[in-house]
Design a protein around this motif. Structure first.
Motif, PDB file in Angstrom:
ATOM      1  N   ALA A   1       5.597  51.859  -5.699  1.00 56.99           N
ATOM      2  CA  ALA A   1       4.773  52.301  -4.577  1.00 56.99           C
ATOM      3  C   ALA A   1       5.647  52.609  -3.355  1.00 56.99           C
ATOM      4  O   ALA A   1       5.400  53.577  -2.628  1.00 56.99           O
ATOM      5  N   THR A   2       6.674  51.799  -3.151  1.00 56.15           N
ATOM      6  CA  THR A   2       7.574  52.026  -2.017  1.00 56.15           C
ATOM      7  C   THR A   2       8.337  53.333  -2.180  1.00 56.15           C
ATOM      8  O   THR A   2       8.454  54.122  -1.238  1.00 56.15           O
ATOM      9  N   TYR A   3       8.856  53.582  -3.389  1.00 60.50           N
ATOM     10  CA  TYR A   3       9.551  54.848  -3.639  1.00 60.50           C
ATOM     11  C   TYR A   3       8.619  56.033  -3.369  1.00 60.50           C
ATOM     12  O   TYR A   3       9.019  57.046  -2.797  1.00 60.50           O
ATOM     13  N   LYS A   4       7.378  55.920  -3.818  1.00 58.66           N
ATOM     14  CA  LYS A   4       6.411  57.002  -3.629  1.00 58.66           C
ATOM     15  C   LYS A   4       6.166  57.249  -2.144  1.00 58.66           C
ATOM     16  O   LYS A   4       6.156  58.397  -1.680  1.00 58.66           O
ATOM     17  N   GLN A   5       5.978  56.185  -1.381  1.00 59.92           N
ATOM     18  CA  GLN A   5       5.718  56.327   0.048  1.00 59.92           C
ATOM     19  C   GLN A   5       6.909  56.931   0.780  1.00 59.92           C
ATOM     20  O   GLN A   5       6.747  57.786   1.659  1.00 59.92           O
TER      21      GLN A   5
END
Length: 431
Positions: free
Chosen positions: A387-391
């Motif tokens: 999720a962090t990579y996506k954000q």
């Protein structure tokens, strides 16, 4: 400067995790309103900036209902198609899109500056109509903007000005409110897509933003899978064998193990597209020239048995790099792409996270946050790394936004020139 006496106020629309907030607050601004429809991103924004994030800027009735007065409107807005039918123009044609909500807020509050960001393609030929509508709409509202796209990337900005080793071309639409009389006067784009000053992007060293290995939390999470390690080991051996032959440069075309046949045995069906036929011929020529070393390599690695089709291809873009270990890699659908470890391609909101040749691992969320210019204190609690990579892949680069905003301020009148000067920029700044 205390938070009670900000240099200016701003609103942050389509805010993501807060890249605009980081950039504008660093210039002395205070955020008075933020909106982000993605709940996970909004939670990260709220955690780091300790302020309410509204779920949508589009209330059922009117988008200006909740938005307070402000000096700067910032938005990384989605690009939606505008109608090409009829004879509608400007704001009329923007109705029904998310961009229309930005226009309504500008119409209601008339902030001094507007700072919009979008992907590179919005200024491409396929979106010429949308681009025209956006520029005309802003000028209809009294904002002086350039009709020439302002494209910029963090790797073009030196580190002392907030740059980062990432190629991330984005388009910026930046306007100053001047009223109807001069809004249609053409101005130069705020930045140009070239290095600032004498900075040479080849001077970037990705190693400078990496975490120390013994400080990485959950270090094993970033190791490659056994299969991935096998792919890398095979192609690393391929590079090693050719370097031992004192061949200074590997082919620039994609190297495809399945296309290694002798030129005399090459058969290209008539229906083969020209690009693929050329690709097959080049690989056959390459194999014919270096058949002995390639056959030995294939035998040593069981002819790449079990490798997926996309991992049987090597896209070498690392020029004269001596080993795979000194490069970075991306596992792409088209093959394993290899580049020098100067700067990385754009972080994206999908897979293809950058893989380091040494230490052999993926970059960490903290390293990705550094590539986006976020402060070291920025946290991503309570969510998986994916999720962090996506954000981060969906976000803006803080250093670039800060640079673009400072340059615009420097040419937007005395009040804003003073803000820019306090941030280290004067009227003589060159973008």
């Amino acid at each position: 400067m205390s938070s009670k006496d900000p240099a200016f106020t701003f609103i942050d629309l389509f805010a993501g995790i807060g890249g605009f907030h980081a950039a504008l607050s660093a210039l002395g601004g205070e955020c008075v309103y933020a909106s982000e429809i993605d709940e996970a991103a909004a939670k990260i924004y709220q955690h780091n900036w300790e302020m309410e994030v509204h779920g949508d800027i589009v209330p059922e009735t009117d988008p200006v209902v909740k938005v307070p007065k402000h000096d700067v409107l910032a938005a990384g807005f989605p690009c939606q198609p505008f109608s090409k039918s009829g004879f509608q123009r400007g704001m009329d044609e923007a109705r029904g899109t998310l961009f229309w909500n930005i226009c309504r807020i500008l119409e209601e509050h008339r902030p001094s500056l507007v700072l919009l960001e979008n992907v590179r393609n919005i200024a491409g030929p396929r979106h010429a109509h949308e681009w025209d509508v956006i520029i005309r709409s802003l000028r209809d509202l009294g904002y002086q903007v350039s009709s020439t796209p302002a494209v910029f990337s963090p790797h073009l900005l030196p580190p002392w000005m907030g740059g980062a080793p990432q190629v991330r071309e984005r388009v910026f639409i930046v306007g100053t409110y001047v009223g109807d009389e001069t809004a249609w006067d053409e101005v130069d784009p705020i930045v140009t897509n070239k290095p600032v000053g004498s900075w040479n992007p080849q001077d970037w060293r990705l190693s400078e933003i990496l975490e120390a290995e013994d400080e990485i939390v959950d270090r094993a999470n970033f190791d490659l899978t056994p299969a991935e390690q096998t792919w890398v080991a095979a192609w690393a051996d391929f590079v090693r064998r050719f370097r031992e032959l004192d061949i200074p440069k590997l082919p620039g075309f994609p190297i495809w193990a399945d296309a290694f046949v002798h030129e005399d045995d090459l058969v290209i069906p008539d229906e083969t597209p020209a690009w693929k036929a050329n690709f097959l011929r080049k690989n056959a020529e390459f194999y014919t020239q270096y058949r002995t070393v390639i056959d030995a390599w294939r035998d040593a690695h069981d002819h790449l048995a079990g490798f997926p089709p996309s991992r049987r291809k090597l896209e070498w873009q690392a020029q004269d790099a001596a080993t795979l270990a000194e490069c970075i890699m991306h596992f792409r659908p088209s093959g394993i792409r290899v580049k020098k470890a100067t700067y990385v391609p754009a972080l994206v909101a999908i897979t293809q996270t950058t893989v380091l040749g040494s230490p052999l691992r993926r970059i960490t969320p903290r390293e990705a946050a550094r590539l986006q210019g976020l402060p070291e204190s920025y946290e991503f609690p309570g969510q998986p790394d994916s999720a962090t990579y996506k954000q981060l892949g969906n976000g803006v680069n803080v250093g670039v936004v800060r640079h673009v905003a400072r340059v615009q301020m420097a040419r937007s009148g005395d009040r804003w020139a003073q803000v820019a000067a306090s941030a280290g920029v004067t009227d003589s700044v060159t973008a």
